[in-house]
Each structure stands twice: as structure tokens, then as C-alpha cells.
Design a protein around this motif. Sequence first.
Motif, PDB file in Angstrom:
ATOM      1  N   ILE A  28       0.519  -1.504   0.138  1.00 36.65           N
ATOM      2  CA  ILE A  28      -0.612  -0.222   0.033  1.00 36.65           C
ATOM      3  C   ILE A  28       0.689   0.997  -0.312  1.00 36.65           C
ATOM      4  O   ILE A  28       1.618   1.092   1.215  1.00 36.65           O
ATOM      5  N   VAL A  29       0.433   1.813  -1.198  1.00 45.15           N
ATOM      6  CA  VAL A  29       1.396   3.484  -1.347  1.00 45.15           C
ATOM      7  C   VAL A  29       0.373   3.866  -0.923  1.00 45.15           C
ATOM      8  O   VAL A  29      -0.899   4.155  -2.284  1.00 45.15           O
ATOM      9  N   MET A  30       0.253   5.635   0.204  1.00 47.42           N
ATOM     10  CA  MET A  30      -1.088   5.969   0.067  1.00 47.42           C
ATOM     11  C   MET A  30      -0.044   7.662  -0.281  1.00 47.42           C
ATOM     12  O   MET A  30       1.143   8.280  -0.513  1.00 47.42           O
ATOM     13  N   GLN A  31      -0.759   8.367  -1.334  1.00 49.28           N
ATOM     14  CA  GLN A  31      -0.509  10.221  -1.576  1.00 49.28           C
ATOM     15  C   GLN A  31      -0.374  10.916  -0.327  1.00 49.28           C
ATOM     16  O   GLN A  31      -1.479  10.698   0.545  1.00 49.28           O
ATOM     17  N   PRO A  32       0.544  11.884  -0.442  1.00 47.36           N
ATOM     18  CA  PRO A  32       0.199  12.698   1.008  1.00 47.36           C
ATOM     19  C   PRO A  32      -1.259  13.508   0.993  1.00 47.36           C
ATOM     20  O   PRO A  32      -1.736  14.271  -0.073  1.00 47.36           O
ATOM     21  N   GLY A  33      -2.056  13.346   2.119  1.00 46.87           N
ATOM     22  CA  GLY A  33      -2.692  13.831   1.705  1.00 46.87           C
ATOM     23  C   GLY A  33      -4.617  13.258   1.934  1.00 46.87           C
ATOM     24  O   GLY A  33      -5.471  13.230   1.952  1.00 46.87           O
ATOM     25  N   SER A  34      -4.147  11.511   1.556  1.00 45.12           N
ATOM     26  CA  SER A  34      -5.008  11.133   1.089  1.00 45.12           C
ATOM     27  C   SER A  34      -5.722   9.972   2.756  1.00 45.12           C
ATOM     28  O   SER A  34      -4.379  10.597   3.797  1.00 45.12           O
ATOM     29  N   THR A  35      -6.502   9.017   2.840  1.00 44.68           N
ATOM     30  CA  THR A  35      -6.953   8.699   4.249  1.00 44.68           C
ATOM     31  C   THR A  35      -7.552   7.327   3.910  1.00 44.68           C
ATOM     32  O   THR A  35      -7.910   6.927   2.522  1.00 44.68           O
ATOM     33  N   ILE A  36      -6.812   6.077   4.700  1.00 44.55           N
ATOM     34  CA  ILE A  36      -7.327   4.769   4.245  1.00 44.55           C
ATOM     35  C   ILE A  36      -7.811   4.355   5.903  1.00 44.55           C
ATOM     36  O   ILE A  36      -7.997   5.124   7.016  1.00 44.55           O
ATOM     37  N   GLY A  37      -9.654   3.720   5.567  1.00 45.83           N
ATOM     38  CA  GLY A  37     -10.674   2.767   6.982  1.00 45.83           C
ATOM     39  C   GLY A  37     -11.752   3.045   6.973  1.00 45.83           C
ATOM     40  O   GLY A  37     -11.904   3.921   5.616  1.00 45.83           O
ATOM     41  N   ALA A  38     -12.489   3.728   8.659  1.00 44.72           N
ATOM     42  CA  ALA A  38     -13.947   4.237   8.087  1.00 44.72           C
ATOM     43  C   ALA A  38     -13.917   3.394   7.123  1.00 44.72           C
ATOM     44  O   ALA A  38     -15.337   3.231   6.300  1.00 44.72           O
ATOM     45  N   ALA A  39     -14.481   1.794   7.401  1.00 47.57           N
ATOM     46  CA  ALA A  39     -14.972   0.740   6.796  1.00 47.57           C
ATOM     47  C   ALA A  39     -16.211   0.383   7.468  1.00 47.57           C
ATOM     48  O   ALA A  39     -16.386  -1.071   7.415  1.00 47.57           O
ATOM     49  N   ALA A  40     -16.645   0.772   8.316  1.00 47.42           N
ATOM     50  CA  ALA A  40     -18.190   0.800   8.978  1.00 47.42           C
ATOM     51  C   ALA A  40     -19.093   0.046   8.270  1.00 47.42           C
ATOM     52  O   ALA A  40     -19.247   0.667   7.265  1.00 47.42           O
ATOM     53  N   TYR A  85       0.279   0.477   7.951  1.00 44.81           N
ATOM     54  CA  TYR A  85      -0.674   0.002   6.485  1.00 44.81           C
ATOM     55  C   TYR A  85       0.105   0.420   5.821  1.00 44.81           C
ATOM     56  O   TYR A  85      -0.877   0.639   4.720  1.00 44.81           O
ATOM     57  N   SER A  86       0.700   1.367   5.520  1.00 49.30           N
ATOM     58  CA  SER A  86       0.978   1.508   4.273  1.00 49.30           C
ATOM     59  C   SER A  86       2.948   1.715   4.416  1.00 49.30           C
ATOM     60  O   SER A  86       3.891   2.087   4.970  1.00 49.30           O
ATOM     61  N   GLU A  87       3.184   1.017   2.694  1.00 55.20           N
ATOM     62  CA  GLU A  87       4.692   0.705   2.231  1.00 55.20           C
ATOM     63  C   GLU A  87       5.797   2.070   2.052  1.00 55.20           C
ATOM     64  O   GLU A  87       7.369   2.530   3.078  1.00 55.20           O
ATOM     65  N   HIS A  88       4.842   2.832   1.792  1.00 57.49           N
ATOM     66  CA  HIS A  88       5.343   4.453   1.207  1.00 57.49           C
ATOM     67  C   HIS A  88       4.459   5.554   1.156  1.00 57.49           C
ATOM     68  O   HIS A  88       3.633   5.359   0.855  1.00 57.49           O
ATOM     69  N   THR A  89       5.078   6.525   1.094  1.00 61.85           N
ATOM     70  CA  THR A  89       4.415   8.325   0.710  1.00 61.85           C
ATOM     71  C   THR A  89       5.247   8.491  -0.262  1.00 61.85           C
ATOM     72  O   THR A  89       5.609   8.065  -1.152  1.00 61.85           O
ATOM     73  N   ALA A  90       4.372   8.430  -1.204  1.00 55.52           N
ATOM     74  CA  ALA A  90       4.261   9.182  -2.829  1.00 55.52           C
ATOM     75  C   ALA A  90       3.524  10.241  -3.668  1.00 55.52           C
ATOM     76  O   ALA A  90       2.380   9.845  -3.128  1.00 55.52           O
ATOM     77  N   ALA A  91       3.529  10.963  -4.397  1.00 57.94           N
ATOM     78  CA  ALA A  91       2.746  11.656  -5.059  1.00 57.94           C
ATOM     79  C   ALA A  91       1.925  11.565  -6.300  1.00 57.94           C
ATOM     80  O   ALA A  91       1.260  12.602  -6.464  1.00 57.94           O
ATOM     81  N   SER A  92       3.048  10.874  -6.936  1.00 51.88           N
ATOM     82  CA  SER A  92       1.924  10.239  -8.294  1.00 51.88           C
ATOM     83  C   SER A  92       2.194   8.636  -8.668  1.00 51.88           C
ATOM     84  O   SER A  92       3.053   8.010  -7.836  1.00 51.88           O
ATOM     85  N   VAL A  93       2.032   8.264  -9.430  1.00 46.40           N
ATOM     86  CA  VAL A  93       1.980   7.035  -9.553  1.00 46.40           C
ATOM     87  C   VAL A  93       3.106   6.508 -10.532  1.00 46.40           C
ATOM     88  O   VAL A  93       4.245   5.743 -10.298  1.00 46.40           O
ATOM     89  N   ASP A  94       4.563   7.869 -11.157  1.00 43.30           N
ATOM     90  CA  ASP A  94       5.601   7.731 -11.659  1.00 43.30           C
ATOM     91  C   ASP A  94       6.557   7.507  -9.941  1.00 43.30           C
ATOM     92  O   ASP A  94       7.158   6.728 -10.475  1.00 43.30           O
ATOM     93  N   GLU A  95       6.115   8.043  -8.755  1.00 44.97           N
ATOM     94  CA  GLU A  95       6.678   7.924  -8.015  1.00 44.97           C
ATOM     95  C   GLU A  95       6.128   6.335  -7.459  1.00 44.97           C
ATOM     96  O   GLU A  95       7.429   5.592  -7.142  1.00 44.97           O
ATOM     97  N   VAL A  96       5.546   5.581  -7.310  1.00 45.59           N
ATOM     98  CA  VAL A  96       5.394   4.462  -6.792  1.00 45.59           C
ATOM     99  C   VAL A  96       6.092   3.785  -7.996  1.00 45.59           C
ATOM    100  O   VAL A  96       6.654   2.577  -6.714  1.00 45.59           O
ATOM    101  N   VAL A  97       5.993   3.236  -9.258  1.00 49.06           N
ATOM    102  CA  VAL A  97       6.845   2.885 -10.095  1.00 49.06           C
ATOM    103  C   VAL A  97       8.036   2.607 -10.273  1.00 49.06           C
ATOM    104  O   VAL A  97       9.012   1.755  -9.892  1.00 49.06           O
ATOM    105  N   LYS A  98       8.370   4.647  -9.822  1.00 46.16           N
ATOM    106  CA  LYS A  98      10.293   3.939  -8.510  1.00 46.16           C
ATOM    107  C   LYS A  98      10.617   3.577  -8.490  1.00 46.16           C
ATOM    108  O   LYS A  98      11.458   2.920  -7.408  1.00 46.16           O
TER     109      LYS A  98
END
Length: 456
Positions: free
Chosen positions: A127-139, A213-226
Motif C-alpha cells: 500500500i502506497v499513499m499520496q500525501p493528504g490521502s486517508t484509509i479506513g472508516a470501513a464500518a 498500513y502503508s509501505e511508502h508515501t508517493a505523490a504520483s504513479v510515476d513515483e510509485v513505479v520508481k
Amino acid sequence: MNRLRRRLSAAPIAWLAAIILVTFAGCFGAPSEQAKAASDTGPAVYVIPVKQTVESGLQSFLERAYKEAEEAKAEHVILVINTLGGKVVNAESIGHFIRESKIPTTAFVEGKAVSAGTYIALNADNIVMQPGSTIGAAAVVDGSGRLLEDPKTISFWTSEMSESAGLQGRDKNIAAAMVDINVSLDLKDKIGRDKQKGEILSLTASEAEKVGYSEHTAASVDEVVKWLGLEDRTQIEVTPSLAEQTARWLVNPVVMTVLLILGIAGVIIEMLIPGFGVPGIVGILSFGLYFFGHYVAGFAGMESVVLFVIGIALLIIEIFVPSFGILGILGSAALVAGVVTAASDPMTAFISIVIALVAAIILISIYVRMNRTKGIWNKFILRDKLTTEQGYLSADVKDSLLGLEGTTITPLRPAGTVQIGDNRVDVVTSGEFVDANRKVKVVKAEGTWVVVKEIV
């Protein structure tokens, strides 16, 4: 018999229309040229968006995208997630086939991975998340957004979330806290706050990385690929086809119900009002669109179309061939079975067809009332009035006998025969008996009814 043939001809047309639409569906849903090109150029990274409500349409699209990636021998799949959630049943299916896929998957949370979106992300390898993103609230919530209090449902979904987290080495308790308001966690040392009872846990990008719950923080798909070390690979972005976008709209419960209303009303009105006109075309197109949407979404097969066409045909035959309701019952059962087996949720489909039947009956009643002189029932009804003004006489009218006198030929007891002039007339008295060869006078003559009275 000719009328029956005309009515039955609508059924093959409906079937043909459905088959044509299904053929188009197969064409629209075919693997893209990009996917074929990727298989020729070597391993690629497939980028697949998850940016809509989690429902049957998304599930069908992701299954198709993963199939393309496997056929192209893709090296990695990146799911770009930005969704507020959706149906649990579809999220569960999506999570399972992501987990079972041979291709490693990274979930890139671009905005929000809420509710069912969280579950999808938890089934990815990374799981890689963008700055400002959120995960959860799965009720689990109902259709109006209120939290469900059913212990069985909460327990099931908590178990699913926890299992998915545990399989990827993540803390199961955090996954449970995202679902169950009764779970409390001491997280102050990690994220600076605790999860209290009565709350649903959600994590920001930085918080998710701190708790694993996240392995990395990236701003874009390209950064995830890198970050994955795959920057030298071809990136193939898979987008929903036109057919999939259309199907997503068509399988919406509201749209589905409207199509069923128009389909049922159109076909029945066409049967009642002679001539293959607008109602019949609208009905056939509505049914065709219904099955087209569900076929592209991966729910309907030709068996559903066949069941539905058989149902319509039996209902048409029932109108012309009395069967004491047997054909009508069989036709209705086949029709309902065709609709229900074509849908992702049988209960939703059943409710839709019940609503559609009620609404269609109302529309049919209004249409028939407005076109009462054109219905097939008029073929069996004599509407000409055989009145005197139109030149019709139901029998010899005796009005001209009023006031005339005659002689009884037979005794009147109280009915008998009287000689009036040159004519023998059947008469009655007011109740008294009169012997033969007595003088009588006509005191009343109404149509063929002649009443006489003895002259004393």
C-alpha cells in the motif's frame, strides 16, 4: 390465427435484439490493442483505476483488467484507489481475486480508500499513499448511510478485514478498529492519539506508514513505479470500455427498474394495441438494454435471455389460447427467472421486477383508457347500435294499434289472439280473463307488447 402470428412475432424480434446487443458487448469488452502490444514488448506495469463506487460494474472491469494483465504477462499491477466505498459483496469478490492473482499488486491510495476501498487496498501486496490521502472508516452502513447494528454482519466484515490485513503482515486489531465502533486501541505512542469506543478509525498517509498500513508515501504513479524499481517498464493504463461504462449505468437499481417498467409496459401495450409501433420498439429496446448491461457486467448469460423470451412468449399465447392460467403462471415464472438470474443480487432484482410490474400495470391502464377504441378486444365487441334512428327494427312495432278495436279469437287467459281488421294479433289483458268472440280495445302498445281490455 394471423393475429396470433403477429403477436408472437414480437418475441423473436426481442430475442434478436438482445443477441445483437450481446454481440456488441463482446466487441466492446474485447482486450485493448495496448494490452496486445504489451504482450509483444515484454513485461509491463499495468495501472488500473479504482475511482468509482465499489459495485458490480467495477468488479467486472477489474476482472477484465486483471485478465488482460495476465495474458500480457505483466510484471506488476498498480491499483489507483480513490473511492468512498460501496457494496460489501463486490468488495469481497474483488479482494479475493486480487489476493489470488499471480501478478503482484500495489494499491496506490490517491485520495480516499474508505470502507470497501480499504478492504481492496488491504488485499494488495503493498500500500502506497499520496500525501493528504486517508484509509479506513470501513464500518458497514445501510442504504441511507446509517451504521448497521447487526452483530452477525459486523462480525463477518471485521473478520474479513482482519484476515486480509493479517495475510499481508499488518496489525489485525487496527483493521478491526476500522470496522467496529466497540473496539478501542492505544495508538498514542504511534500516531499521537487513541482509538476510543464509539469511533471508527481512519488513518492519514503519515499515520498509516507509522502503524505499518502503508509501505511508502508517493505523490504520483510515476513515483510509485520508481519506488518499486520498475521505472524502465512500459506502463499500460487500463480504462473502462464504452460498454463497461454504459453497463455500470444500466445495472444501477433505479435504471434497471425503469428499463423493466418500459419493457413490460411496451410489450404488453404492443400486444393489446394492433400494429408494431412505438410501444413495441421501446419495450424491446428496454429489455435489450437490461440484458446488455448485465451481460457486460458479467452476470447475464444467454440462458437468462432465453428464459425471459420464453416467459414473454407464454404470456402472449395465454391471451389467445385459454389455458386456465397455466401458461400465464409458467410465463410469469420464466420472466421473473430470466430477470433474477441476470442480476448480481437476486433480491434486488426481484424487488425491481415487482415494482416494475405494478408501475407497468398503471401505465398500461392509462394507455388502454386513452386508446380504448383501438384495442384487440374491439375485434370481439359489436359497437354499432341497432336503433330505430339508424334504420334498425328489432321486431314488428305495434304502436299503430293503440285505440283500435277487435274481436277475441281465442280466450284471453290473460294472453291470447285478437282479430283487428285483417290482422291476427297476439295480445294480453291486464290480468282479467276474456272469453272468445268478445269485443276488446287496445289500451296500451309498447313495442311488441299489446294490452287489451274488454268492451262492456
